[in-house]
Design an enzyme around this catalytic site. Sequence first.
Site, PDB file in Angstrom:
ATOM      1  CG  ASP A 182       2.317  -5.156  -2.320  1.00  0.00           C
ATOM      2  OD1 ASP A 182       1.786  -4.048  -2.541  1.00  0.00           O
ATOM      3  OD2 ASP A 182       3.482  -5.276  -1.932  1.00  0.00           O
ATOM      4  CG  HIS A 183      -2.837  -1.475  -2.218  1.00  0.00           C
ATOM      5  ND1 HIS A 183      -2.192  -1.507  -1.012  1.00  0.00           N
ATOM      6  CD2 HIS A 183      -2.825  -0.186  -2.618  1.00  0.00           C
ATOM      7  CE1 HIS A 183      -1.805  -0.282  -0.709  1.00  0.00           C
ATOM      8  NE2 HIS A 183      -2.171   0.540  -1.654  1.00  0.00           N
ATOM      9  CG  HIS A 245       3.490  -1.066  -0.722  1.00  0.00           C
ATOM     10  ND1 HIS A 245       2.650  -2.130  -0.962  1.00  0.00           N
ATOM     11  CD2 HIS A 245       2.915  -0.358   0.280  1.00  0.00           C
ATOM     12  CE1 HIS A 245       1.610  -2.046  -0.138  1.00  0.00           C
ATOM     13  NE2 HIS A 245       1.756  -0.998   0.625  1.00  0.00           N
TER      14      HIS A 245
END
Length: 496
Positions: A182-183, A245
């Site tokens: 999950d960047h 996010h």
Amino acid sequence: MEQRALFIIFGGTGDLAYRKLYPALFSLYEKGYLKEHFAVIGTARRPWTDDHYHEVVVNSIDDAGHDVSRTNTEMARKFASHFYYQSHNVDDANHYVALKDLANKLDDQYELNGNRIFYMAMAPQFFGTIAGHLKDQNLLTDNGGFNRLIIEKPFGRDFETAKELNDSISKAFNEEQIFRIDHYLGKDPIQSIASLRFSNPIINALWNKEHVDNIQVTLAESLGVEERAGYYETAGAMRDMVQNHVLQVVSLLTMNRPEIYDAKHLREKKVEALNNIQQYTEEEAKQNFVRGQYGADEIGSQLPYRDEEGTADDSEIETYVAGKLVTHNSGLAGVPIYIRTGKRLAKKSTQVNIIFKGLDKNIFSELTGKKEIPTNVLTIHIEPDQGYTIEMSSKSGNQGYDIQPHYLRFRMTSEEKAKVPDAYEKLIHDALKGDKTNFAHWDEVSRAWKLMDVVRKTWDNTVPEFPNYVSGSMGPKAADDLLERDGRKWEFNPLK
Ligand code: NAD
């Protein structure tokens, strides 16, 4: 310290590999984390040669802003020489035999100790097939090296599909070996949430239901869907932003303090935090969530979502989500958490606002005639600004006691921001070290889906009245009403 590994990138000709992975690997090379003992096999359908692949890799790091044209030319070419391309159809078992031979050869040639990182930079429908072949064709090493799998979002469309996906990759890799990107978790300001909370006695002492009135999380984008309509029409803001996010940020904001900051302890606290978010019934979900889709802007220069290239004329995809979550986590029990994300909003900004409770009495009211005094607000700026602001109140250089807000600001300068490693660089480096602190565990992903599936279900059963917000606004009116009914308002409002 140098890390030894062979990367096998499925989807080596794709957008993600070009824009993110090759530049991130180059940054690790520049810093000496990758040196002589690494190699990369890129695989995809196109029939590229190794030479062509090297050109692509050099171009990708050039396009990403690394200085390749002058001082770094030699370094970039040397870096690219570690890359090998193999044309490959993921369904064809024979290709995995060839892949294994090449992998074993490179393992010997570069002395990689059997360390392998498999990176699935492809659509998730292929993950299970690839994982199965990797196992069946013995691409996973068993000579003391590590086998790690990095996968990208979207991790399913709901809990059921996420579980199917997880089961399919779990046949070849165990949870310890799976690194779900999950960047957002690779972004420095997201990682700094825990450090801000747990390194400052004054913040730590106030982070509880006695002092916090409400928490707001905003992930606002000013752009529309751009070229991503194909994907977005199947996803929407809930799947694209909220389930992953936004809920990751919420878990970092509401978790209890981990004993120590490592992958195991952090995961325990984040899972606990997500489990402590109230699971809504369908009726509660209807009351507490709002969806929206952008229309044109006021002067008609921006297209409505439904007129964008690649979207359906009657698309019911949401480009905006706002919601109210409630935590039962003892420290913050009952504190509302308002979340929102959307496209084509007035201003691009990702930020968290912690709104503290006001004092029960303004002792200056007799002097000023004002009953209310401003509340304290801590804002954590995530992007494009990075840093934080604390809003405090005091009299300000005037004769009387008129209490005014003042702002204590810390912002990283553009020079400081430029030095912060990119999220992919950090996350790939973590994966090389075997550090899972900033990756999403299955327990987090599955809980997040369960929390959001009920919202999705209520939406799937009703036809939305879209479009319901103007491009350049801050979203639909219903999102403001969500807070107004609680006597609150959104703290971040660039239109104010
Ligand atoms: P892309 O379409 O640009 O690339 C897909 C790659 O898969 C290409 O290399 C293609 O050749 C290969 N491929 C497709 N079918 C194949 C087959 N049958 N056999 C062998 N190779 C095949 O996609 P992308 O944008 O690079 O995204 C890859 C993954 O990363 C997706 O899951 C996407 O959701 C995710 N992701 C991408 C981004 C991004 O910025 N691009 C960001 C977050 C997540």
